[in-house]
Design a protein around this motif. Structure first.
Motif, PDB file in Angstrom:
ATOM      1  N   VAL A  60       1.120  -1.148  -0.047  1.00 25.81           N
ATOM      2  CA  VAL A  60       0.006  -0.062  -0.463  1.00 25.81           C
ATOM      3  C   VAL A  60       0.581   1.305  -0.214  1.00 25.81           C
ATOM      4  O   VAL A  60       1.930   1.549   0.085  1.00 25.81           O
ATOM      5  N   SER A 118      -7.117   3.342  -8.956  1.00 29.99           N
ATOM      6  CA  SER A 118      -6.661   5.714  -9.918  1.00 29.99           C
ATOM      7  C   SER A 118      -5.636   4.314 -10.844  1.00 29.99           C
ATOM      8  O   SER A 118      -5.237   4.016 -10.902  1.00 29.99           O
ATOM      9  N   HIS A 166      -0.750  11.950  -4.010  1.00 30.66           N
ATOM     10  CA  HIS A 166      -0.267  10.934  -4.862  1.00 30.66           C
ATOM     11  C   HIS A 166      -0.050   9.689  -5.562  1.00 30.66           C
ATOM     12  O   HIS A 166       0.375   9.072  -5.561  1.00 30.66           O
TER      13      HIS A 166
HETATM   14  C1  LIG Z   1      -9.150  -4.820   0.432  1.00 31.28           C
HETATM   15  C2  LIG Z   1      -8.636  -3.435   0.318  1.00 31.28           C
HETATM   16  C3  LIG Z   1      -7.824  -3.617   1.000  1.00 31.28           C
HETATM   17  C4  LIG Z   1      -7.208  -2.232   1.919  1.00 31.28           C
HETATM   18  N1  LIG Z   1      -6.005  -2.509   2.561  1.00 31.28           N
HETATM   19  C5  LIG Z   1      -5.443  -1.062   3.212  1.00 31.28           C
HETATM   20  C6  LIG Z   1      -4.713  -1.163   4.338  1.00 31.28           C
HETATM   21  O1  LIG Z   1      -4.784  -2.499   5.002  1.00 31.28           O
HETATM   22  N2  LIG Z   1      -4.052  -0.219   4.330  1.00 31.28           N
HETATM   23  C7  LIG Z   1      -4.054   1.361   3.059  1.00 31.28           C
HETATM   24  O2  LIG Z   1      -3.045   1.952   3.948  1.00 31.28           O
HETATM   25  N3  LIG Z   1      -4.803   1.031   2.905  1.00 31.28           N
HETATM   26  C8  LIG Z   1      -5.360  -0.399   2.282  1.00 31.28           C
HETATM   27  N4  LIG Z   1      -6.694  -0.549   1.505  1.00 31.28           N
HETATM   28  C9  LIG Z   1      -6.350   0.819   0.163  1.00 31.28           C
HETATM   29  C10 LIG Z   1      -5.622   1.085  -0.997  1.00 31.28           C
HETATM   30  O3  LIG Z   1      -4.170  -0.161  -0.798  1.00 31.28           O
HETATM   31  C11 LIG Z   1      -5.339   2.227  -1.448  1.00 31.28           C
HETATM   32  O4  LIG Z   1      -4.416   3.386  -1.261  1.00 31.28           O
HETATM   33  C12 LIG Z   1      -6.763   2.504  -1.357  1.00 31.28           C
HETATM   34  O5  LIG Z   1      -7.554   1.673  -2.405  1.00 31.28           O
HETATM   35  C13 LIG Z   1      -6.762   4.262  -2.796  1.00 31.28           C
HETATM   36  O6  LIG Z   1      -5.983   4.040  -3.580  1.00 31.28           O
HETATM   37  P1  LIG Z   1      -5.940   5.016  -5.063  1.00 31.28           P
HETATM   38  O7  LIG Z   1      -5.739   6.608  -4.695  1.00 31.28           O
HETATM   39  O8  LIG Z   1      -4.973   4.397  -6.153  1.00 31.28           O
HETATM   40  O9  LIG Z   1      -6.735   4.438  -5.526  1.00 31.28           O
HETATM   41  C14 LIG Z   1      -7.558  -0.825   1.204  1.00 31.28           C
HETATM   42  C15 LIG Z   1      -7.737  -1.104  -0.152  1.00 31.28           C
HETATM   43  C16 LIG Z   1      -8.936  -2.440  -0.191  1.00 31.28           C
HETATM   44  C17 LIG Z   1      -9.896  -2.538  -2.505  1.00 31.28           C
END
Ligand SMILES: Cc1cc2nc3c(=O)[nH]c(=O)nc-3n(C[C@H](O)[C@H](O)[C@H](O)COP(=O)(O)O)c2cc1C
Length: 464
Positions: free
Chosen positions: A141, A236, A160
């Motif tokens: 993550v 994203s 981001h």
């Molecule tokens: C099922 C699932 C579990 C996730 N678990 C974590 C987590 O444990 N820690 C974290 O920081 N983000 C977690 N996320 C968030 C993602 O890693 C990611 O940061 C978030 O979806 C936003 O990403 P984006 O800005 O690329 O859309 C999780 C997302 C999903 C869908």
């Protein structure tokens, strides 16, 4: 009960867990059946692992974050009152005890490429991979709640898309350490010749990247899987790019079947464009299940869970994920156009609809009743199994990450009512047959990253 033709895809099942009181952006900790207040009790985790293994789940997923929710620079009181994201424990430290109690279950642990140095992170995962004999995955993550997490580390928040550039560099550094240093047969452990390791097979790795560098030897010898199975989430554009290049399994959080199917197809296309074989990236979607002997009973329970979430907790929870204070906007104003440098998936999931876009008030209500969760299946055992199979077959996802409303109740209900029916339909295993988590996800013999994965290129000793 759906018919069995025998050639349908086997469904993967994981549990979304984490040592905090609430998951999925909701505040269900007060439900009389919820035992998450035992989050700091090791027996809670051991029981969870054993329950999942009895039901032959693929793995227990453990989420994590160093951050907390803030609105306008302050932590809202509701976050403390309702135990929203704090307090928490370090999930990685739970794994050895859980893995010892459940000797076949897999474990997918979250670690941030922003806050964990690659060398230390690689050593921890390698240690877990040794101790579990290859049952570990890493949820890569770039950190939800990135703003407060950065402040906790005394650093400015990285924007981001740059966080994803760091993730790319972090992963390449990790591969250098875990794939490049110790050859498979470097360890001889031969007391007679006083040779523990063959010096010709333990290599110095040197890599200098834009954010991370390494120059030395991996602390750990090669573990069964070397690199843990790579999981990722984030839809994203930048997130999909890293996922398509590196992830072996992506967690999706679709809100409709059509969007899920689109994400599955997009990921596969991007992975192929990145030089990987079709089907290289498995997809699993978050799924909350409320199942009871009758549909009426399941709907009554579902209503009970939803009633535990308030408008106040929904606004605070949404801010936690996105940094956006929906409470400061006119509820009748259109939601479209609101942007963030924090996680974007929770913004994008509301940004596009087929009809007129939602208002800010609609998004607050949607977050109150859905939180950060993916799909929901509610009903009798037959209803739920039908919904689950339809979701899998109409979208192409490989499996589901069960997001419990109450623990252990949600798992107990799925184990009792859903798992046996999926097995009877020939869609879920009855026993474990593979040794490592990667083989469980991809088939026997695939213990390591495959040749078309960027990590394989770090095994320079194999090609020299
Ligand atoms: C099922 C699932 C579990 C996730 N678990 C974590 C987590 O444990 N820690 C974290 O920081 N983000 C977690 N996320 C968030 C993602 O890693 C990611 O940061 C978030 O979806 C936003 O990403 P984006 O800005 O690329 O859309 C999780 C997302 C999903 C869908």
């Amino acid at each position: 009960m759906p018919s069995t033709s025998g050639d349908e895809k086997q469904i993967k099942l994981g549990l979304f867990e984490t040592p905090v009181l609430n998951v999925g952006g909701m505040t269900t900790w007060t439900h009389p059946e919820n035992q998450t207040h035992r989050y700091a009790d090791l027996s809670y985790w051991v029981e969870t692992a054993q329950r999942l293994q009895d039901a032959t789940f693929d793995f227990c997923f453990l989420a994590d974050s160093y951050g907390h929710g803030e609105i306008g620079g302050a932590r809202p009181d509701v976050n403390a009152r309702e135990a929203m994201e704090l307090p928490r424990l370090d999930p990685m430290l739970l794994v050895p005890a859980m893995a010892h109690a459940a000797q076949q279950l897999g474990f997918v642990v979250t670690a941030s490429t922003v806050f964990e140095p690659p060398f230390a992170n690689a050593r921890r995962f390698s240690t877990l991979d040794h101790l579990t004999r290859g049952r570990v995955g890493w949820n890569v993550v770039t950190s939800s709640f990135a703003e407060s997490a950065s402040a906790n580390f005394g650093r400015p928040m990285v924007p981001h898309d740059e966080r994803y550039a760091m993730a790319e560099d972090h992963l390449l550094t990790t591969y250098a350490v875990l794939e490049g240093s110790w050859e498979d047969d470097a360890v001889l452990a031969d007391k007679a010749s006083r040779t523990y390791a063959d010096p010709a097979k333990v290599h110095r790795v040197t890599r200098t990247g834009p954010y991370f560098s390494v120059d030395g030897y991996s602390n750990t010898a090669a573990s069964p899987q070397r690199t843990p199975v790579l999981f990722q989430a984030g839809t994203s554009k930048a997130g999909l790019g890293v996922g398509a290049r590196h992830a072996e399994c992506v967690f999706l959080q679709g809100s409709t079947k059509a969007r899920l199917a689109e994400h599955v197809a997009t990921l596969d296309r991007l992975a192929v464009e990145a030089g990987r074989a079709p089907g290289s990236v498995k997809t699993m979607v978050g799924l909350s299940v409320v199942v009871a002997p009758t549909r009426e009973e399941a709907e009554r329970r579902y209503a009970e869970y939803l009633a535990l979430n308030t408008r106040e907790s929904a606004i605070a929870s949404y801010a936690l994920f996105t940094g956006i204070d929906l409470g400061a906007h006119d509820p009748d104003a259109p939601f479209a156009g609101i942007r963030t440098e924090m996680g974007q998936s929770q913004v994008e999931r509301h940004a596009r609809t087929d009809g007129p876009g939602p208002t800010v008030g609609d998004v607050i209500e949607a977050h109150r009743t859905r939180g950060s969760r993916g799909m929901v299946a509610v009903g009798s055992p037959d209803d739920v199994v039908e919904q689950v199979l339809d979701l899998a077959d109409s979208t192409g996802v490989d499996g589901f990450l069960l997001e419990p409303f109450v623990q252990p109740g949600s798992v107990v209900d799925v184990a009792e009512h859903v798992v046996p029916r999926l097995r009877a339909a020939g869609r879920f295993r009855t026993e474990y047959t593979e040794d490592t988590l990667r083989e469980r996800m991809f088939g026997a013999g695939r213990r390591h990253l495959p040749a078309d994965h960027p990590g394989a290129a770090a095994r320079t000793w194999a090609t020299a």
